[in-house]
Scaffold this active site. Structure first.
Site, mmCIF file in Angstrom:
data_model
loop_
_atom_site.group_PDB
_atom_site.id
_atom_site.type_symbol
_atom_site.label_atom_id
_atom_site.label_comp_id
_atom_site.label_asym_id
_atom_site.label_seq_id
_atom_site.Cartn_x
_atom_site.Cartn_y
_atom_site.Cartn_z
ATOM 1 C CD GLU A 71 -40.836 18.401 -37.172
ATOM 2 O OE1 GLU A 71 -41.496 17.908 -36.261
ATOM 3 O OE2 GLU A 71 -40.088 19.568 -36.917
ATOM 4 C CG HIS A 122 -36.533 26.207 -29.580
ATOM 5 N ND1 HIS A 122 -36.957 25.371 -28.673
ATOM 6 C CD2 HIS A 122 -35.522 25.356 -30.284
ATOM 7 C CE1 HIS A 122 -36.447 24.002 -28.862
ATOM 8 N NE2 HIS A 122 -35.643 24.078 -29.666
ATOM 9 C CE LYS A 176 -39.406 24.391 -30.646
ATOM 10 N NZ LYS A 176 -40.284 23.115 -30.927
ATOM 11 C CB CYS A 226 -34.748 21.013 -27.888
ATOM 12 S SG CYS A 226 -33.475 22.420 -28.095
ATOM 13 C CG PHE A 253 -28.293 20.472 -29.817
ATOM 14 C CD1 PHE A 253 -28.839 20.650 -30.911
ATOM 15 C CD2 PHE A 253 -27.337 21.642 -29.392
ATOM 16 C CE1 PHE A 253 -28.679 21.905 -31.757
ATOM 17 C CE2 PHE A 253 -27.145 22.754 -30.023
ATOM 18 C CZ PHE A 253 -28.319 22.910 -31.222
ATOM 19 C CG HIS A 309 -38.242 20.120 -32.778
ATOM 20 N ND1 HIS A 309 -38.231 20.549 -31.508
ATOM 21 C CD2 HIS A 309 -37.060 20.224 -33.099
ATOM 22 C CE1 HIS A 309 -37.128 20.777 -31.440
ATOM 23 N NE2 HIS A 309 -36.317 20.638 -32.107
#
Length: 413
Positions: free
Chosen positions: A314, A340, A335, A163, A399, A303
């Site tokens: 975050e 996403h 998002k 991502c 990830f 994010h």
């Protein structure tokens, strides 16, 4: 060399619309692009919703014959590039083709064609596999086809860091120009994996929202009742140029990129490092690279995936980096509206960050109904906010514990 790098063109294909204007107006209006999955029968899946691109016709951007054998992620990238080049007014010809490059990010590539080809091999045998299978599958065919269609012969690469792919690609393109290795870069991210195996795989991880009865409210970053992210598709492309070249040709400048940061969590395959420690180091790296103090950042495009740990960590990372100032920095997750885009997220969100600076409008975090006591910052809930922004940051975390942050600022001569 250490050249200043500016953004002169933007292109978008998103669940909110085709083109920058349609997407940006939807974003500022707090519109959701999430709906029921139509690309396959999802009736037996835990998650039946996604952020699909609507009303996109590849033949509008590619020759008809070629469009039929082009995977959506490649078509999206070519289409967004065409938009961005037209927006920038950059002409690529024999005088500069070797000094223009392309780097895009893509997390999973042509997953749909992989599924389809596997079924063909199982049912009809290997001789029935299309000779276009491999070119339709591999992620680097997005920058490859961009270079072919627009005559780009400079640096050419594809980034695949989950991502964070799109943001890492933009950071790489920024540094290539800054070092003097190119005079323009086409960069951003793309993804199109609203597919059987993608949804099934993320369902197996319990990562996706299952708010199937109310799709538009499924993505709710930083909100108490969030239950996972929503897979989406699309592309965001930017044209980057050194300031002197942009000024020389009278280009319109949206914003300046002034810093990029990277870090690794070294912790877990999918979970972020505790307290957002890796994300904090990434943000600090970007701030240092930009040569600014942390208190200059006035907006963060988060994010913000709408997953439990990501949103908490975050938030903790932002507090670690910005100290008491964290509570006064608007931080929204787009998002909540686009879903996403995985490897494409950094591309569209850097476009959004540039537009936030250029237009003086901060997009909201929609579906923010019930505060989470562990997420207590200013997430610009539900309604866009007018605000002059001089310096902004955008975050993308992936990830494997791979992190990317970019710093943009308003252009001043």
């Amino acid at each position: 060399m250490d050249r200043r790098v500016v953004i002169t063109g933007l292109g978008l294909i998103t669940p909110l619309g085709i083109g920058v204007n349609e997407t940006w107006s939807g974003l500022c209006a707090g519109k959701s692009g999430i709906g029921e999955i139509t690309k396959f029968d999802a009736s037996k899946f835990e998650t039946k919703i996604a952020g699909e691109v609507k009303n996109f016709h590849a033949e509008d951007f590619l020759p008809r014959k070629e469009a039929k054998r082009t995977e959506p992620f490649i078509a999206y990238a070519v289409a967004a590039t065409r938009m961005a080049l037209e927006d920038s007014g950059l002409v690529i010809d024999g005088t500069n083709e070797n000094r223009v490059g392309v780097i895009t990010g893509c997390g999973l590539g042509g997953l749909a064609v992989l599924e389809q080809t596997t079924r063909i091999v199982d049912s009809k045998g290997p001789k029935r596999v299309s000779p276009f299978f491999i070119p339709m599958l591999i992620g680097n065919m997005a920058p490859g086809m961009i270079s072919i269609h627009f005559g780009v012969k400079g640096p050419n690469a594809s980034v695949s860091t989950a991502c964070a792919s799109g943001a890492h690609a933009i950071g790489d393109a920024f540094n290539i120009i800054r070092r003097g290795e190119a005079d323009a870069m086409i960069t951003g991210g793309v993804e199109s994996v609203v597919t059987v195996t993608c949804i099934a795989g993320f369902n197996a991880m319990k990562a996706l929202s299952t708010r199937n009865d109310d799709p538009e409210k499924a993505s709710r970053p930083f909100e108490r009742d969030r239950d996972g992210f929503v897979v989406s598709e699309g592309s965001g492309i930017l044209i980057l140029e050194p300031l002197e070249k942009a000024l020389e040709r009278g280009a319109h400048i949206y914003a300046e990129i002034c810093g990029s940061g990277m870090s690794g969590d070294g912790y877990h395959m999918t979970a972020p490092s505790p307290n957002g420690e890796g994300a904090a180091r990434c943000m600090l790296s970007a701030i240092k690279d930009a040569g600014i103090s942390y208190d200059k950042v006035e907006y963060i495009n988060a994010h913000g995936t709408s997953t439990q740990l990501n949103d908490i960590y975050e938030t903790m990372a932002v507090k670690s980096v910005f100290k008491d100032k964290a509570y006064s920095i608007p931080m929204s997750s787009t998002k909540s509206m686009t879903g996403h885009l995985l490897g494409g997220a950094g591309g569209i969100e850097t476009v959004f960050t540039a537009l936030t600076i250029h237009e003086g409008i901060i997009p909201p975090t929609i579906n923010f109904e019930n505060p989470d006591k562990e997420c207590d910052l200013d997430y610009v809930p539900n309604v866009a906010r007018k605000k002059n922004i001089e310096v902004a940051m955008t975050n993308s975390f992936g990830f494997g514990g791979t992190n990317a942050s970019l710093i943009l600022r308003k252009y001043h001569s």
